[in-house]
Motif scaffolding. Structure first.
Motif, PDB file in Angstrom:
ATOM      1  N   ALA A  27       7.193  11.089  -0.363  1.00 35.10           N
ATOM      2  CA  ALA A  27       6.647  11.750   0.827  1.00 35.10           C
ATOM      3  C   ALA A  27       5.270  12.333   0.550  1.00 35.10           C
ATOM      4  O   ALA A  27       4.344  12.198   1.370  1.00 35.10           O
ATOM      5  CB  ALA A  27       7.603  12.845   1.295  1.00 35.10           C
ATOM      6  N   SER A  28       5.106  12.982  -0.609  1.00 39.50           N
ATOM      7  CA  SER A  28       3.806  13.587  -0.926  1.00 39.50           C
ATOM      8  C   SER A  28       2.733  12.511  -1.089  1.00 39.50           C
ATOM      9  O   SER A  28       1.581  12.702  -0.674  1.00 39.50           O
ATOM     10  CB  SER A  28       3.910  14.430  -2.197  1.00 39.50           C
ATOM     11  N   THR A  29       3.103  11.376  -1.680  1.00 38.88           N
ATOM     12  CA  THR A  29       2.146  10.271  -1.842  1.00 38.88           C
ATOM     13  C   THR A  29       1.749   9.706  -0.487  1.00 38.88           C
ATOM     14  O   THR A  29       0.572   9.406  -0.236  1.00 38.88           O
ATOM     15  CB  THR A  29       2.749   9.165  -2.715  1.00 38.88           C
ATOM     16  N   LEU A  30       2.726   9.561   0.414  1.00 41.06           N
ATOM     17  CA  LEU A  30       2.451   9.056   1.762  1.00 41.06           C
ATOM     18  C   LEU A  30       1.536  10.004   2.525  1.00 41.06           C
ATOM     19  O   LEU A  30       0.553   9.578   3.141  1.00 41.06           O
ATOM     20  CB  LEU A  30       3.765   8.869   2.526  1.00 41.06           C
ATOM     21  N   ILE A  31       1.838  11.297   2.455  1.00 42.01           N
ATOM     22  CA  ILE A  31       1.018  12.283   3.161  1.00 42.01           C
ATOM     23  C   ILE A  31      -0.401  12.315   2.591  1.00 42.01           C
ATOM     24  O   ILE A  31      -1.385  12.365   3.338  1.00 42.01           O
ATOM     25  CB  ILE A  31       1.668  13.673   3.061  1.00 42.01           C
TER      26      ILE A  31
ATOM     27  N   GLY B 290      12.752  12.434  -5.982  1.00 35.96           N
ATOM     28  CA  GLY B 290      12.163  11.112  -5.788  1.00 35.96           C
ATOM     29  C   GLY B 290      11.644  10.948  -4.369  1.00 35.96           C
ATOM     30  O   GLY B 290      10.545  10.424  -4.147  1.00 35.96           O
ATOM     31  N   VAL B 291      12.431  11.410  -3.402  1.00 38.68           N
ATOM     32  CA  VAL B 291      11.999  11.349  -1.999  1.00 38.68           C
ATOM     33  C   VAL B 291      10.778  12.239  -1.782  1.00 38.68           C
ATOM     34  O   VAL B 291       9.838  11.870  -1.071  1.00 38.68           O
ATOM     35  CB  VAL B 291      13.152  11.771  -1.061  1.00 38.68           C
ATOM     36  N   ALA B 292      10.771  13.417  -2.404  1.00 37.02           N
ATOM     37  CA  ALA B 292       9.623  14.319  -2.287  1.00 37.02           C
ATOM     38  C   ALA B 292       8.362  13.676  -2.866  1.00 37.02           C
ATOM     39  O   ALA B 292       7.258  13.832  -2.329  1.00 37.02           O
ATOM     40  CB  ALA B 292       9.913  15.640  -2.998  1.00 37.02           C
ATOM     41  N   LEU B 293       8.505  12.942  -3.968  1.00 36.81           N
ATOM     42  CA  LEU B 293       7.371  12.255  -4.578  1.00 36.81           C
ATOM     43  C   LEU B 293       6.816  11.189  -3.638  1.00 36.81           C
ATOM     44  O   LEU B 293       5.592  11.082  -3.446  1.00 36.81           O
ATOM     45  CB  LEU B 293       7.796  11.615  -5.901  1.00 36.81           C
TER      46      LEU B 293
END
Length: 324
Positions: free
Chosen positions: A115-119, A110-113
């Motif tokens: 983070a990837s959206t933010l990046i 969930g955190v990776a999702l």
């Protein structure tokens, strides 16, 4: 070029969606079986290979659009697919069956999702993605996948929980046996995805120009939903087999892959320039992603009511985009 009016172009898009679905299914089945032969666990396969395999239509369409200089379709396809995956696919799945979520899954994936959206949002904020930014996105995807493979493999060595267990990968292709079957299905599936993706891009861009709808809207709705048909199919089959982890893992893994790997590869092939509408879609994606992760984080479950809310939000998005 696709000759004919809107009806012909819509027909080509629908046939392309069918081709993408069949091709991706052949590809996923073949790759999963080959991966199992190399000793990868079902858990690892479900959250990496299946997620990437079901995203081959997005990859084909976005790279093809980039090569044709259609930045709006290339990026709108990725952002629109991610919204569709989270809101509509997970929404519909949770309406059919309440989905419990493991705490470790939310904390890590969930955190990776998020983070990837933010990046992805930061990279797109100036309405363009350079080759250098594309390389950065691809590098992040490779690093995350390597970490995921190691983490999932170590987890699977101490557990008997296999989310693909129960026949998620069992399909009509299992009933066809001949020497070199999986290689033939892999190559044939990939070829079908590439050809269908090319036809979809051409037909979608011509349809947009013909009916006066922007390429961004077409790419973020019809094309995005079409390229997400494999994710929908795999998630439905998974939930029918009781493999709830695959339903969620396939969607989350695909979304991370889309916004880092696919958007990155498309930009490496050719730098992308998009219209200002991208920021509105990006804001919608960020909101849906945040709400979805919050819903999973707080209750460790996606209820039917929450699923209905997310699915309805996607219908509203389509209406606003097409009428707007």
């Amino acid at each position: 070029m696709v000759q004919g009016g809107p009806i012909v172009q819509i027909s080509v898009i629908l046939l392309s969606i069918l081709g993408l679905w069949i091709g991706a299914r052949l590809l996923v089945d073949a790759v999963v079986r080959l991966a199992q032969r190399f000793g990868l666990s079902d858990l690892t396969i479900g959250l990496t290979i299946v997620a990437m395999g079901t995203s081959t239509p997005e990859l084909s369409v976005s790279v093809d659009a980039a090569l044709k200089g259609l930045g709006d379709i290339a990026v709108a396809n990725v952002l629109g697919s991610n919204i569709y995956n989270l809101a509509f696919i997970l929404g519909v799945i949770s309406i059919l069956k309440v989905i419990p979520i493991a705490e470790s899954f939310v904390h890590r994936d969930g955190v990776a999702l998020l983070a990837s959206t933010l990046i992805g949002g930061l990279v797109l904020f100036d309405l363009q993605i350079t080759r250098l930014e594309g390389v950065l996105l691809v590098g992040l995807f490779v690093a995350y996948t390597a970490y995921l493979l190691r983490a999932r493999q170590s987890e699977s060595s101490g557990t008997t929980d296999h989310p693909l267990e129960g026949g998620v990968t069992r399909s009509v292709t299992e009933q066809v046996t001949f020497r070199g079957r999986d290689i033939v299905f892999l190559v044939g599936g990939l070829a079908l995805v590439l050809v269908s993706g090319d036809f979809m891009v051409v037909a979608a861009s011509e349809l947009a120009r013909g009916v006066g709808i922007s390429e961004w809207v077409i790419g973020g709705t019809i094309v995005a939903a079409g390229t997400s048909t494999p994710e929908f199919a795999v998630s439905l089959v998974a939930i029918q087999r009781g493999s709830l982890g695959v339903s969620v893992g396939n969607v989350v893994g695909s979304n991370i892959y889309n916004i880092t790997g696919i958007m990155g590869v498309a930009a490496v092939v050719r730098p992308l320039v998009v219209s200002g509408t991208a920021l509105e879609t990006l804001a919608w994606l960020a909101g849906i992603t945040l709400l979805m992760v919050a819903a999973l984080w707080t209750e460790r479950v996606l209820s039917r009511l929450e699923g209905a809310f997310f699915a309805t939000s996607e219908v509203v998005r389509w209406v606003l985009n097409i009428l707007g």
